[in-house]
Design a protein around this motif. Structure first.
Motif, PDB file in Angstrom:
ATOM      1  N   PHE A 261      -2.133  -2.055 -47.948  1.00  0.00           N
ATOM      2  CA  PHE A 261      -2.019  -0.719 -47.356  1.00  0.00           C
ATOM      3  C   PHE A 261      -0.601  -0.164 -47.504  1.00  0.00           C
ATOM      4  N   ILE A 262       0.329  -0.979 -47.916  1.00  0.00           N
ATOM      5  CA  ILE A 262       1.693  -0.513 -48.168  1.00  0.00           C
ATOM      6  C   ILE A 262       1.772  -0.071 -49.631  1.00  0.00           C
ATOM      7  N   PRO A 263       2.269   1.127 -49.895  1.00  0.00           N
ATOM      8  CA  PRO A 263       2.313   1.591 -51.285  1.00  0.00           C
ATOM      9  C   PRO A 263       3.089   0.645 -52.203  1.00  0.00           C
ATOM     10  N   LYS A 264       2.645   0.636 -53.445  1.00  0.00           N
ATOM     11  CA  LYS A 264       3.201  -0.284 -54.439  1.00  0.00           C
ATOM     12  C   LYS A 264       4.701  -0.089 -54.647  1.00  0.00           C
ATOM     13  N   ILE A 265       5.156   1.120 -54.372  1.00  0.00           N
ATOM     14  CA  ILE A 265       6.589   1.360 -54.549  1.00  0.00           C
ATOM     15  C   ILE A 265       7.420   0.464 -53.624  1.00  0.00           C
ATOM     16  N   MET A 266       6.803   0.031 -52.518  1.00  0.00           N
ATOM     17  CA  MET A 266       7.513  -0.909 -51.648  1.00  0.00           C
ATOM     18  C   MET A 266       7.046  -2.361 -51.845  1.00  0.00           C
TER      19      MET A 266
END
Ligand SMILES: *[C@@H]1O[C@H](CO)[C@@H](O)[C@H](O)[C@H]1NC(C)=O
Length: 314
Positions: A261-266
């Motif tokens: 659920f955390i965007p891939k950018i992070m």
């Protein structure tokens, strides 16, 4: 951050917000706060964090990073919801359990932002060493669960986490990472001080001190211990169900717990998944015999003043 957004569309627009925040440089540097290296954004907001005052009904789950935090959070939430798996999928791990000290560049909400919007009783997550936990938790006699994991597996897990988590400093080469870990020059500081300082205070401050390895070895017994500590009582069937739902495989496949659920950018799971192995003894696949010996000698020195019953294999 993450699952406040239910639909794909909302999720994408949230992603946009994060992408804009990504104009700033990721891989946030560490700054020492009272001798503990913390991310720069946390240090900037330190006075607000340390002034946070919990309600006596709030509970704290404290861990060194990668010691079984998400696992324990899920067990606690399931106990609070009598094993109702759907209720525990109401939101992501990050939204169900505010992360006390976490701070990002705006507009990404901080842990304190999330806390402001939630009413007690809350189950709060922290990686802070005990001396940095806001005083209010002790003054209000909040329940505190601490989970510790053996140093070598914890180090391996943290190394892979630092590879995939763009908010953490680059881990660098494995060999150097071992040295950084041994010297406590990683985010949230020394593993050795962390596990020792909670250990020394556990009786005086009524902290439930758990071990990752025990959760693995005898999850049923540990779930029951957590239940008793929380003054809850659920049936044996519910305990069994909770043990099942919090197996490594079920946690890995739970989209509300596996941190996709955390965007891939992070969080870039293509580098290393958040739920990687979840095993005891994976360190043997990483340490050479020479590294292991060097680590053990240093460990004996750093841990000489306590006798914490860690195990490195089961
Ligand atoms: C997370 O859970 C989803 C849903 O079960 C699954 O498709 C995905 O592979 C999992 N991701 C990781 C990285 O474990």
């Amino acid at each position: 951050i993450g699952s406040k957004c239910k639909t794909e569309e909302e999720f994408l627009s949230y992603k946009e917000v994060i992408n804009r925040a990504a104009g700033i440089a990721w891989r946030f540097p560490l700054i020492e706060m009272q001798g503990v290296p913390l991310r720069n954004y946390i240090v900037q907001k330190w006075s607000n964090i340390s002034a946070f005052c919990p309600d006596p009904s709030d509970m704290l789950i404290a861990t060194y990073p990668k010691a079984g935090t998400t696992w324990t959070q899920e067990i606690v939430d399931l106990l609070l919801h009598n094993g109702d798996e759907e209720a525990c999928k109401r939101a992501s791990t990050s939204d169900r359990f505010p992360f006390l000290e976490i701070q990002y560049p705006p507009p990404i909400p901080s842990g304190l932002d999330l806390l402001k919007n939630m009413k007690p009783p809350r189950v709060i997550k922290t990686h802070l060493p005990i001396q940095l936990v806001p005083k209010g938790f002790w003054e209000n006699k909040c329940k505190v669960i601490y989970v510790a994991r053996n140093a070598k597996d914890n180090l391996v897990s943290y190394y892979h986490f630092d590879r995939m988590n763009q908010a953490q400093p680059q881990p660098g080469p494995w060999e150097e990472y071992i040295q950084k870990f041994m010297r406590g020059k990683v985010a949230w500081g020394s593993w050795y001080d962390h596990v020792k300082d909670y250990w020394k205070e556990r009786e005086k401050r009524n902290i439930l001190y758990l071990f990752f390895e025990d959760l693995k070895k005898d999850p049923r017994r540990e779930v029951e211990r957590i239940m008793r500590y929380m003054d809850l009582s659920v049936t044996d069937d519910v305990i069994d169900k909770i043990v099942q739902l919090t197996s490594f495989k079920n946690m890995r496949d739970n989209p509300m717990a596996n941190y996709t659920f955390i965007p891939k950018i992070m969080f870039d799971h293509s580098i290393s998944p958040f739920m990687r192995r979840g095993e005891v003894g994976d360190w043997t696949n990483h340490f050479t015999p020479a590294q292991s010996q060097m680590f053990d000698e240093d460990y004996a020195r750093q841990m000489a003043d306590v006798d914490i019953p860690f195990c490195t294999s089961i």
